[in-house]
Design a protein around this motif. Sequence first.
Motif, PDB file in Angstrom:
ATOM      1  N   SER A  77      53.576  70.476  63.967  1.00 26.01           N
ATOM      2  CA  SER A  77      54.371  69.646  64.869  1.00 26.01           C
ATOM      3  C   SER A  77      54.861  68.354  64.227  1.00 26.01           C
ATOM      4  CB  SER A  77      53.558  69.321  66.134  1.00 26.01           C
ATOM      5  OG  SER A  77      53.194  70.482  66.833  1.00 26.01           O
ATOM      6  N   LEU A  78      53.937  67.462  63.881  1.00 28.67           N
ATOM      7  CA  LEU A  78      54.303  66.098  63.507  1.00 28.67           C
ATOM      8  C   LEU A  78      55.142  66.027  62.232  1.00 28.67           C
ATOM      9  CD1 LEU A  78      53.990  63.137  64.321  1.00 28.67           C
ATOM     10  CD2 LEU A  78      51.939  63.032  62.896  1.00 28.67           C
ATOM     11  N   VAL A  79      54.644  66.582  61.140  1.00 20.52           N
ATOM     12  CA  VAL A  79      55.350  66.495  59.855  1.00 20.52           C
ATOM     13  C   VAL A  79      56.705  67.206  59.904  1.00 20.52           C
ATOM     14  CG1 VAL A  79      55.280  67.078  57.406  1.00 20.52           C
ATOM     15  CG2 VAL A  79      53.227  66.178  58.530  1.00 20.52           C
ATOM     16  N   CYS A 162      55.368  74.144  55.943  1.00 19.85           N
ATOM     17  CA  CYS A 162      54.378  73.564  56.861  1.00 19.85           C
ATOM     18  C   CYS A 162      54.114  74.515  58.023  1.00 19.85           C
ATOM     19  CB  CYS A 162      54.877  72.225  57.396  1.00 19.85           C
ATOM     20  SG  CYS A 162      54.839  70.864  56.224  1.00 19.85           S
ATOM     21  N   TYR A 163      55.187  75.044  58.615  1.00 21.60           N
ATOM     22  CA  TYR A 163      55.037  75.984  59.726  1.00 21.60           C
ATOM     23  C   TYR A 163      54.258  77.231  59.293  1.00 21.60           C
ATOM     24  CZ  TYR A 163      58.375  73.600  62.836  1.00 21.60           C
ATOM     25  OH  TYR A 163      59.007  72.704  63.664  1.00 21.60           O
ATOM     26  N   ALA A 164      54.594  77.740  58.111  1.00 15.11           N
ATOM     27  CA  ALA A 164      53.927  78.946  57.608  1.00 15.11           C
ATOM     28  C   ALA A 164      52.449  78.687  57.353  1.00 15.11           C
ATOM     29  CB  ALA A 164      54.613  79.416  56.327  1.00 15.11           C
ATOM     30  N   SER A 165      52.129  77.529  56.772  1.00 14.53           N
ATOM     31  CA  SER A 165      50.727  77.160  56.539  1.00 14.53           C
ATOM     32  C   SER A 165      49.993  77.040  57.864  1.00 14.53           C
ATOM     33  CB  SER A 165      50.655  75.827  55.787  1.00 14.53           C
ATOM     34  OG  SER A 165      51.317  75.912  54.538  1.00 14.53           O
ATOM     35  N   ASN A 166      50.687  76.502  58.863  1.00 19.85           N
ATOM     36  CA  ASN A 166      50.106  76.337  60.186  1.00 19.85           C
ATOM     37  C   ASN A 166      49.773  77.685  60.815  1.00 19.85           C
ATOM     38  OD1 ASN A 166      49.584  74.819  62.750  1.00 19.85           O
ATOM     39  ND2 ASN A 166      51.371  75.948  63.429  1.00 19.85           N
ATOM     40  N   VAL A 185      45.947  70.929  72.587  1.00 19.80           N
ATOM     41  CA  VAL A 185      44.895  70.094  71.991  1.00 19.80           C
ATOM     42  C   VAL A 185      45.362  69.505  70.660  1.00 19.80           C
ATOM     43  CG1 VAL A 185      42.563  70.077  71.021  1.00 19.80           C
ATOM     44  CG2 VAL A 185      43.013  71.291  73.163  1.00 19.80           C
ATOM     45  N   SER A 186      46.082  70.289  69.872  1.00 25.78           N
ATOM     46  CA  SER A 186      46.576  69.763  68.595  1.00 25.78           C
ATOM     47  C   SER A 186      47.560  68.621  68.832  1.00 25.78           C
ATOM     48  CB  SER A 186      47.235  70.873  67.769  1.00 25.78           C
ATOM     49  OG  SER A 186      48.388  71.384  68.408  1.00 25.78           O
ATOM     50  N   LEU A 187      48.389  68.747  69.869  1.00 26.34           N
ATOM     51  CA  LEU A 187      49.321  67.674  70.207  1.00 26.34           C
ATOM     52  C   LEU A 187      48.597  66.473  70.785  1.00 26.34           C
ATOM     53  CD1 LEU A 187      52.325  69.680  71.692  1.00 26.34           C
ATOM     54  CD2 LEU A 187      52.365  68.231  69.662  1.00 26.34           C
TER      55      LEU A 187
END
Length: 301
Positions: A77-79, A162-166, A185-187
């Motif tokens: 999300s953030l990055v 980043c999305y793929a790593s997530n 929860v992550s947000l």
Amino acid sequence: MQKSPLLAWVLLLILAFIWGSSFILIKKGLIGLAPQEVGSLRIVAASLFLLPSALKRFKTVDKSKLHYYTSIGLLGSLVPAFLFAIAQTQLASAITGVLNGLVPIFTILIAVFVLKQKQTNAVYAGVAIGFVGTAILITAGKGSSFSGINAYALLVVLATICYASNLNLIKQKLNKVHAVTVTSVSLLLVGPLAGIYLFGFTDFWSKLMNVEGTGIATFYISLLGVLGTAIALIIFNKVLQMKDALFASSVTYIIPVFAVMWGVIDGEKLYLWHYLGMIAVGIGVYIANTNKNHKNAGKKK
């Protein structure tokens, strides 16, 4: 479940429309906001919308895994929110939408090189075609010419990594946790960081009160945070319940259609090499994602 195939398709198209519209909303938000304000406001809006759910579900979360939730909040999300906003200051929203389709390819590459999962030769061919298309999009100039490397396009590529790593992190560490719990929860964990940055280190509040055009830009990005994260997740989960993960993942191929459509409607100029690059990326993603090893497949997002 395999019930209501027509409804499943309708929901899938709605989901693709929402995610495909994200890039034009970022573009509109950038008219009145700085890219850093766009990125942080997007996360603040999403986290506030999901706050009731996050507070309720936080009680059931395994506290020893909170560092995974924080990593997911940052990578998922953030990055990327900041990277996409900065990239679109110098990149057409249509091209950004197509490059976003690289997420499945990088998800596969991380599974291969980090998680040591084997894939078919067709997958590697799809990956290669996808990267050829990416190279074309990054270097395409006006008409039939090539220009230098567009560093802003590389920011989008970094966001897809980043999305793929997530996705791989969720699959490996929180695969049995409900997707709404993971997202909310992550947000909840990264939302305060975005809020502190937005109100403490930017001119957002002053601009909102005094600068014309900031209000509508704020609306666009708030809409992006609510629709693109919270509502879209609910729809995605419903599609997963009605069909299967493979069907739901096909949204990847439809998102660029809406992204390009919005870009053209908004007057963005695309040239021959842009279209060739888009086609190559689409073909590469399709081949790689439909021929991958599904032995350890889990649901996305």
